[in-house]
Write a protein that holds these residues in place. Structure first.
Motif, PDB file in Angstrom:
ATOM      1  N   UNK A  54      14.825 -79.474  30.050  1.00 55.00           N
ATOM      2  CA  UNK A  54      13.917 -80.580  30.342  1.00 55.00           C
ATOM      3  C   UNK A  54      12.790 -80.681  29.317  1.00 55.00           C
ATOM      4  N   UNK A  55      12.670 -81.847  28.706  1.00 54.25           N
ATOM      5  CA  UNK A  55      11.607 -82.080  27.739  1.00 54.25           C
ATOM      6  C   UNK A  55      11.945 -81.687  26.326  1.00 54.25           C
ATOM      7  N   UNK A  56      13.123 -81.115  26.096  1.00 56.89           N
ATOM      8  CA  UNK A  56      13.467 -80.653  24.748  1.00 56.89           C
ATOM      9  C   UNK A  56      13.792 -81.812  23.807  1.00 56.89           C
ATOM     10  N   UNK A  57      14.244 -82.922  24.378  1.00 53.01           N
ATOM     11  CA  UNK A  57      14.682 -84.035  23.545  1.00 53.01           C
ATOM     12  C   UNK A  57      16.037 -83.823  22.909  1.00 53.01           C
ATOM     13  N   UNK A  58      16.633 -82.667  23.118  1.00 54.95           N
ATOM     14  CA  UNK A  58      17.944 -82.354  22.548  1.00 54.95           C
ATOM     15  C   UNK A  58      19.008 -82.683  23.593  1.00 54.95           C
ATOM     16  N   UNK A  59      19.888 -83.619  23.260  1.00 51.68           N
ATOM     17  CA  UNK A  59      20.925 -84.030  24.188  1.00 51.68           C
ATOM     18  C   UNK A  59      22.167 -83.185  23.937  1.00 51.68           C
ATOM     19  N   UNK A  60      22.625 -82.545  24.991  1.00 52.65           N
ATOM     20  CA  UNK A  60      23.736 -81.628  24.801  1.00 52.65           C
ATOM     21  C   UNK A  60      24.874 -81.850  25.767  1.00 52.65           C
ATOM     22  N   UNK A  61      24.920 -81.102  26.857  1.00 51.69           N
ATOM     23  CA  UNK A  61      26.073 -81.196  27.751  1.00 51.69           C
ATOM     24  C   UNK A  61      26.108 -82.537  28.476  1.00 51.69           C
ATOM     25  N   UNK A  62      27.300 -82.887  28.948  1.00 52.20           N
ATOM     26  CA  UNK A  62      27.469 -84.111  29.724  1.00 52.20           C
ATOM     27  C   UNK A  62      27.463 -83.791  31.207  1.00 52.20           C
ATOM     28  N   UNK A  63      26.968 -84.757  31.984  1.00 54.92           N
ATOM     29  CA  UNK A  63      27.028 -84.684  33.439  1.00 54.92           C
ATOM     30  C   UNK A  63      27.642 -85.969  33.952  1.00 54.92           C
ATOM     31  N   UNK A  64      28.264 -85.876  35.112  1.00 61.83           N
ATOM     32  CA  UNK A  64      28.827 -87.051  35.759  1.00 61.83           C
ATOM     33  C   UNK A  64      27.876 -87.485  36.870  1.00 61.83           C
ATOM     34  N   UNK A  65      27.453 -88.751  36.801  1.00 67.36           N
ATOM     35  CA  UNK A  65      26.521 -89.300  37.788  1.00 67.36           C
ATOM     36  C   UNK A  65      27.234 -90.352  38.631  1.00 67.36           C
ATOM     37  N   UNK A  66      27.346 -90.110  39.947  1.00 72.04           N
ATOM     38  CA  UNK A  66      27.933 -91.135  40.813  1.00 72.04           C
ATOM     39  C   UNK A  66      26.977 -92.304  40.986  1.00 72.04           C
ATOM     40  N   UNK A  67      27.526 -93.508  41.024  1.00 71.07           N
ATOM     41  CA  UNK A  67      26.756 -94.730  41.259  1.00 71.07           C
ATOM     42  C   UNK A  67      27.133 -95.305  42.615  1.00 71.07           C
ATOM     43  N   UNK A  68      26.131 -95.753  43.345  1.00 65.02           N
ATOM     44  CA  UNK A  68      26.342 -96.413  44.626  1.00 65.02           C
ATOM     45  C   UNK A  68      26.323 -97.921  44.447  1.00 65.02           C
ATOM     46  N   UNK A  69      27.102 -98.599  45.261  1.00 62.95           N
ATOM     47  CA  UNK A  69      26.972-100.040  45.410  1.00 62.95           C
ATOM     48  C   UNK A  69      26.555-100.304  46.850  1.00 62.95           C
ATOM     49  N   UNK A  70      25.467-101.026  46.997  1.00 59.99           N
ATOM     50  CA  UNK A  70      24.893-101.317  48.314  1.00 59.99           C
ATOM     51  C   UNK A  70      25.041-102.811  48.551  1.00 59.99           C
ATOM     52  N   UNK A  71      25.643-103.170  49.683  1.00 53.93           N
ATOM     53  CA  UNK A  71      25.938-104.570  49.962  1.00 53.93           C
ATOM     54  C   UNK A  71      25.392-104.985  51.319  1.00 53.93           C
ATOM     55  N   UNK A  72      25.085-106.265  51.421  1.00 53.17           N
ATOM     56  CA  UNK A  72      24.674-106.827  52.688  1.00 53.17           C
ATOM     57  C   UNK A  72      24.840-108.334  52.655  1.00 53.17           C
ATOM     58  N   UNK A  73      24.774-108.953  53.824  1.00 50.86           N
ATOM     59  CA  UNK A  73      24.977-110.393  53.948  1.00 50.86           C
ATOM     60  C   UNK A  73      23.855-111.009  54.754  1.00 50.86           C
ATOM     61  N   UNK A  74      23.412-112.175  54.325  1.00 52.15           N
ATOM     62  CA  UNK A  74      22.419-112.931  55.088  1.00 52.15           C
ATOM     63  C   UNK A  74      23.158-113.854  56.061  1.00 52.15           C
ATOM     64  N   UNK A  75      22.887-113.669  57.323  1.00 51.92           N
ATOM     65  CA  UNK A  75      23.671-114.407  58.340  1.00 51.92           C
ATOM     66  C   UNK A  75      23.025-115.714  58.778  1.00 51.92           C
ATOM     67  N   UNK A  76      21.762-115.890  58.493  1.00 44.96           N
ATOM     68  CA  UNK A  76      21.107-117.112  58.944  1.00 44.96           C
ATOM     69  C   UNK A  76      19.890-117.439  58.148  1.00 44.96           C
TER      70      UNK A  76
END
Length: 252
Positions: A230-252
């Motif tokens: 953290x804070x090193x600025x050196x990009x090294x290993x990869x990580x997998x980040x899950x993404x959420x999709x949040x949905x909803x509907x307006x009924x009225x």
């Protein structure tokens, strides 16, 4: 968004599209939206779309060919300027040759949206004329919510922007624990309000804002490099980040 977020995004606007993580995440989000929208082109082509936190318009421009219109909103002037520049430039030719058609159904709006009746939303991107009280069939927002200080207010506003039957679809990375913080290098923490979304919190917030048929699910995963320390600025290993999709509907 906060002033810190706006300052950061104004600075990064010119180089934003050169980030391969941004490009891949947007392409994955676009695919996730299309997979959940009507498959009939005749139906989807009637949609007026509101893209909140549109940035340089990557998602807006990807959606534009399939829908009637896109109103692209972002509070960072630098991002909106980048989108305006794209709209003013000749589009690249399609893969099969010929000339690319200009994008005529996207309107950029520089605003921190707080009112569904904001007159800047009233302008129809297709006719270029104002329609007071204009409402939308679909509201989208990608990689924005982790920058929003007050999600309750945000979702109430979005709910008010939708027409009856209109849908909300938002994507952002999931808060799966302390490791989720690594999504951002320490140098880019200005304006980060939360390290991803929590499933139970998003479900409750959308229901509280008045949305029906709420669902929160994994949309895709993004592999990206993270700092070695953290804070090193050196990009090294990869990580997998899950993404959420949040949905909803307006009924009225």
């Amino acid at each position: 968004m906060t002033d810190a977020s706006n300052a950061r995004f104004n600075t990064e606007a010119l180089s934003w599209d050169t980030n391969p993580d941004v490009q891949r995440a947007t392409a994955l989000a676009h695919a996730a939206y299309l997979a959940r929208l009507p498959s009939d082109p005749a139906v989807l082509s009637t949609y007026d779309v509101l893209d909140l936190g549109c940035g340089t318009g990557l998602l807006s421009l990807a959606l534009a060919p399939a829908v009637r219109s896109v109103t692209a909103v972002d509070p960072a002037e630098g991002m909106i300027d980048a989108l305006r520049a794209k709209l003013a430039s000749p589009p690249p030719p399609p893969p099969e040759g010929g000339k690319g058609l200009p994008v005529a159904n996207v309107s950029p709006v520089c605003a921190l949206l707080q009112d569904p009746d904001d007159p800047r939303l009233a302008v129809d991107p297709v006719t270029r004329s104002p329609r007071p009280g204009r409402r939308f069939d679909l509201a989208v927002s990608h990689l924005v919510l982790h920058h929003v200080p007050d999600l309750r207010s945000f979702f109430r506003t979005v709910h008010g922007c939708l027409a009856p039957g209109g849908r909300l679809m938002v994507t952002d990375f999931e808060n799966f624990g302390p490791e989720a913080r690594k999504f951002h290098p320490e140098s880019k923490m200005d304006g980060v309000e939360r390290h991803g979304l929590r499933r139970d919190e998003m479900q409750a917030l959308l229901e509280e804002a008045g949305f029906a048929d709420v669902s929160v699910e994994t949309a895709f995963a993004l592999e990206k490099k993270v700092e070695t320390e953290p804070g090193s600025g050196v990009m090294g290993p990869s990580m997998v980040f899950p993404f959420l999709i949040c949905q909803g509907k307006k009924t009225g």
